[in-house]
Scaffold this motif. Structure first.
Motif, PDB file in Angstrom:
ATOM      1  N   GLY A  54       0.785  -1.216   0.000  1.00 33.79           N
ATOM      2  CA  GLY A  54       0.000   0.000   0.000  1.00 33.79           C
ATOM      3  C   GLY A  54       0.818   1.266   0.000  1.00 33.79           C
ATOM      4  N   ALA A  55       0.082   2.302  -0.280  1.00 32.03           N
ATOM      5  CA  ALA A  55       0.668   3.633  -0.301  1.00 32.03           C
ATOM      6  C   ALA A  55      -0.280   4.557   0.429  1.00 32.03           C
ATOM      7  N   ARG A  56       0.225   5.686   0.897  1.00 33.60           N
ATOM      8  CA  ARG A  56      -0.652   6.596   1.619  1.00 33.60           C
ATOM      9  C   ARG A  56      -0.112   8.020   1.505  1.00 33.60           C
ATOM     10  N   TRP A  57      -1.013   8.938   1.731  1.00 30.49           N
ATOM     11  CA  TRP A  57      -0.624  10.336   1.884  1.00 30.49           C
ATOM     12  C   TRP A  57      -0.313  10.568   3.345  1.00 30.49           C
ATOM     13  N   ALA A  58       0.866  10.977   3.624  1.00 33.84           N
ATOM     14  CA  ALA A  58       1.270  11.223   5.010  1.00 33.84           C
ATOM     15  C   ALA A  58       1.644  12.687   5.153  1.00 33.84           C
ATOM     16  N   PRO A  59       1.211  13.306   6.254  1.00 32.80           N
ATOM     17  CA  PRO A  59       1.647  14.686   6.483  1.00 32.80           C
ATOM     18  C   PRO A  59       3.172  14.768   6.521  1.00 32.80           C
ATOM     19  N   VAL A  60       3.682  15.752   5.847  1.00 29.25           N
ATOM     20  CA  VAL A  60       5.128  15.922   5.804  1.00 29.25           C
ATOM     21  C   VAL A  60       5.697  16.055   7.207  1.00 29.25           C
ATOM     22  N   ARG A  61       4.937  16.700   8.069  1.00 24.00           N
ATOM     23  CA  ARG A  61       5.384  16.870   9.451  1.00 24.00           C
ATOM     24  C   ARG A  61       5.622  15.523  10.117  1.00 24.00           C
ATOM     25  N   ASP A  62       4.753  14.572   9.855  1.00 23.29           N
ATOM     26  CA  ASP A  62       4.948  13.263  10.462  1.00 23.29           C
ATOM     27  C   ASP A  62       6.131  12.541   9.838  1.00 23.29           C
ATOM     28  N   LEU A  63       6.233  12.611   8.517  1.00 25.89           N
ATOM     29  CA  LEU A  63       7.305  11.876   7.842  1.00 25.89           C
ATOM     30  C   LEU A  63       8.678  12.386   8.238  1.00 25.89           C
ATOM     31  N   LEU A  64       8.781  13.684   8.444  1.00 26.43           N
ATOM     32  CA  LEU A  64      10.078  14.251   8.790  1.00 26.43           C
ATOM     33  C   LEU A  64      10.294  14.319  10.290  1.00 26.43           C
ATOM     34  N   GLY A  65       9.239  14.028  11.053  1.00 26.20           N
ATOM     35  CA  GLY A  65       9.400  14.066  12.496  1.00 26.20           C
ATOM     36  C   GLY A  65       9.779  15.423  13.029  1.00 26.20           C
ATOM     37  N   GLU A  66       9.296  16.434  12.368  1.00 27.25           N
ATOM     38  CA  GLU A  66       9.629  17.796  12.794  1.00 27.25           C
ATOM     39  C   GLU A  66       8.344  18.598  12.843  1.00 27.25           C
ATOM     40  N   ASP A  67       8.399  19.674  13.608  1.00 21.40           N
ATOM     41  CA  ASP A  67       7.253  20.562  13.664  1.00 21.40           C
ATOM     42  C   ASP A  67       7.484  21.708  12.712  1.00 21.40           C
ATOM     43  N   LEU A  68       6.546  21.868  11.805  1.00 23.06           N
ATOM     44  CA  LEU A  68       6.668  22.959  10.846  1.00 23.06           C
ATOM     45  C   LEU A  68       6.409  24.275  11.535  1.00 23.06           C
ATOM     46  N   ILE A  69       6.941  25.299  10.964  1.00 28.03           N
ATOM     47  CA  ILE A  69       6.749  26.640  11.519  1.00 28.03           C
ATOM     48  C   ILE A  69       5.262  26.976  11.494  1.00 28.03           C
ATOM     49  N   ALA A 117       0.390  11.579  16.714  1.00 32.64           N
ATOM     50  CA  ALA A 117      -0.273  10.768  15.707  1.00 32.64           C
ATOM     51  C   ALA A 117       0.474   9.452  15.486  1.00 32.64           C
ATOM     52  N   GLU A 118       1.722   9.530  15.078  1.00 29.56           N
ATOM     53  CA  GLU A 118       2.452   8.329  14.696  1.00 29.56           C
ATOM     54  C   GLU A 118       3.863   8.456  15.220  1.00 29.56           C
ATOM     55  N   PRO A 119       4.380   7.385  15.791  1.00 26.20           N
ATOM     56  CA  PRO A 119       5.801   7.437  16.160  1.00 26.20           C
ATOM     57  C   PRO A 119       6.605   7.657  14.889  1.00 26.20           C
ATOM     58  N   PRO A 120       7.441   8.652  14.862  1.00 23.62           N
ATOM     59  CA  PRO A 120       8.082   9.025  13.608  1.00 23.62           C
ATOM     60  C   PRO A 120       9.176   8.055  13.205  1.00 23.62           C
ATOM     61  N   ALA A 121       8.763   6.894  12.662  1.00 21.57           N
ATOM     62  CA  ALA A 121       9.756   5.990  12.088  1.00 21.57           C
ATOM     63  C   ALA A 121      10.349   6.676  10.870  1.00 21.57           C
ATOM     64  N   PRO A 122      11.639   6.858  10.862  1.00 26.38           N
ATOM     65  CA  PRO A 122      12.228   7.637   9.765  1.00 26.38           C
ATOM     66  C   PRO A 122      12.051   6.925   8.429  1.00 26.38           C
ATOM     67  N   LEU A 123      12.034   7.697   7.390  1.00 27.44           N
ATOM     68  CA  LEU A 123      11.917   7.138   6.050  1.00 27.44           C
ATOM     69  C   LEU A 123      13.141   6.290   5.717  1.00 27.44           C
ATOM     70  N   ALA A 124      12.966   5.375   4.803  1.00 26.67           N
ATOM     71  CA  ALA A 124      14.054   4.483   4.412  1.00 26.67           C
ATOM     72  C   ALA A 124      15.120   5.252   3.637  1.00 26.67           C
ATOM     73  N   PHE A 125      16.298   4.625   3.569  1.00 29.88           N
ATOM     74  CA  PHE A 125      17.422   5.202   2.814  1.00 29.88           C
ATOM     75  C   PHE A 125      17.654   6.650   3.242  1.00 29.88           C
ATOM     76  N   ASP A 126      17.999   7.502   2.289  1.00 30.24           N
ATOM     77  CA  ASP A 126      18.158   8.926   2.566  1.00 30.24           C
ATOM     78  C   ASP A 126      16.917   9.698   2.135  1.00 30.24           C
ATOM     79  N   HIS A 127      15.761   9.028   2.193  1.00 29.53           N
ATOM     80  CA  HIS A 127      14.561   9.653   1.668  1.00 29.53           C
ATOM     81  C   HIS A 127      14.079  10.817   2.509  1.00 29.53           C
ATOM     82  N   ALA A 128      14.448  10.848   3.779  1.00 25.05           N
ATOM     83  CA  ALA A 128      14.056  12.010   4.584  1.00 25.05           C
ATOM     84  C   ALA A 128      14.720  13.276   4.042  1.00 25.05           C
ATOM     85  N   ARG A 129      15.963  13.152   3.682  1.00 26.16           N
ATOM     86  CA  ARG A 129      16.650  14.326   3.129  1.00 26.16           C
ATOM     87  C   ARG A 129      16.066  14.708   1.768  1.00 26.16           C
ATOM     88  N   ILE A 130      15.755  13.711   0.956  1.00 26.66           N
ATOM     89  CA  ILE A 130      15.169  14.007  -0.349  1.00 26.66           C
ATOM     90  C   ILE A 130      13.828  14.709  -0.170  1.00 26.66           C
TER      91      ILE A 130
END
Lengths: 262, 262
Positions: free
Chosen positions: B131-146, B155-168
DNA sequence: ATCATAGTCGTCTGCCTGACGATAAACAGT
DNA sequence: ACTGTTTATCGTCAGGCAGACGACTATGAT
């Protein structure tokens, strides 16, 4: 990747050659110039091309670009914090070009980088007798830049650059033109100490326009963090002595230096 | 390339795998969201990642990215000129990532692309049960946006994205935030007809700030070529009926929509 | 009817910009 | 020494744009 096949199905894997190509820009006289090397073998033998080379196994893309830049020009990449007295350049990734037919011999994906350097004495021909040179961007692209002075229209028959390097160069030039608007990158074209007039001539050369010296002086000295006075003065441009500045700590300009329209 | 060895010395050639990765952004509710897929195999099995896949032999990089985007979402790339009624997205190259250790199995160079899409019903799980999903960027990056509203911190424990995808992803988000300032790209997040308020909510979600509705309305309707009225009105947001607009022909905004500082 | 919500039009003030006058400090030539 | 030329630097002024915010309008909900 989410199709029926596995994301790393070996049948989908196709080997590519990966290179870095460099758009190295500088301002010489009143012209924006790019570093070009003459090709010594087919294809495009004898034609001018952008410097570049293969990415090696142990290095990342930025390291490969920095290595190529050092090989061609002797320049070191400007580290944030370090302030080497001379021979430093700004380096950033530009874009990646991977059309199937862009190299007739094999499938090559080229990660182009943009380097901005102060005016150098001469390109270092790193052991290749074919040589390298600084060529006005106008000549390399065979186009007349906006606001050109109309002279030197007959300098060189515009033999186009090899491969798709004309497009890469055009993209790099446009990136540079755009980035000096809202960043302090124009100082990368200047030596460590420079005058407001020299910085203005950088903007004029990159944008190909004439700027009002009085308004430019007001803007550039009024933008916080852009320039810090170094104390000295110089008369190397003739006329009244001008105050010398160094690049300030700011990387983004607020307010930006907007390029005049039309 | 100008060193002693030939530019295409076979000893310098090293085969790479070349992939495209996608940062697909949309605005859902009041949050900027990115498309994420769950990995079904090692490495990073079970973790979320950006969609992507190998570049095939006959396609260029943009075609590969467009194919992956269509496979994941059903979206077609917005051709300049064509005005498909629905399911079109903006697609552009973002940057290329090629650190030696970014994929533990082999040397992979990934050409990341940025896609901006209007809100879609649901991601098309193209045959992959993970599956695929739309995830809030805030959750995916584990950061609070301004300017975040401070809610939904759990909402979700911020399991970091695979590879270097968080930086991408971070690079793609920053590109989107920057580009909607001086281009009309924010309309790529909207359906073909939209109101000024809907467009404002796009800016607010992408930038993570609150904007003054009156000043925004004045700016956006006063920028030539940005919006053209389509004639109709709507009350789908509640309140007084709002005029409907389409994206105008302008691609660069003059004057730009400057994002508020701090 | 009243309230809440969202959209739209104005006003005012301050900042930035472009156009341009004026002065200052060097050098070259007579 | 004087004059002209070149470059640098400071000021002035009008116009445009942006942020802050008041006022009014048109819908649905209670």
């Amino acid at each position: 990747m989410i199709t029926g096949m596995s994301p790393y199905d070996p049948s989908a894997f196709l080997p590519f050659a990966v290179t870095v190509d460099l758009v190295v820009l500088t301002v010489r006289g009143h012209a924006l110039c790019a570093l070009a090397v003459r090709r010594g073998e087919p294809p495009f033998e004898g034609r001018w091309a952008l410097p570049g080379g293969f990415v090696r196994g142990e290095e990342n893309l930025a390291e490969a670009a920095a290595r190529e830049l050092a090989e061609e020009t002797g320049l070191c990449v400007q580290d944030p914090g370090s302030d080497a007295p001379t021979g430093t350049a700004h380096l950033e990734q530009l874009a990646t070009y991977g059309d199937p037919g862009r190299d007739p011999r094999m499938r090559v994906v080229s990660v182009a980088h943009l380097a901005l350097a102060p005016d150098l004495p001469a390109p270092r021909a790193g052991g290749d007798a074919e040589g390298a040179r600084w060529a006005p961007v106008r000549d390399l692209l065979g186009e007349d830049l906006i606001g050109g002075d109309g002279a030197r229209r007959d300098a060189e028959p515009p033999a186009p650059l090899a491969f798709d390097h004309a497009r890469i160069l055009a993209d790099g030039v446009e990136r540079a033109r755009s980035k000096i608007e809202y960043s302090s990158l124009a100082t990368a074209f200047c030596p460590s100490e420079f005058t407001v007039g020299e910085l203005r001539r950088v903007y004029e050369a990159v944008w190909g326009v004439a700027l009002d010296p009085r308004n430019f002086h007001r803007k550039v000295t009024g933008t916080p963090g852009f320039l810090v006075p170094s104390g000295g003065t110089t008369t190397r441009q003739g006329g009244r002595p001008a105050q010398l500045f160094r690049a300030g700590g700011a990387t983004v300009l607020n307010p930006p230096m907007l390029r005049p329209e039309i």
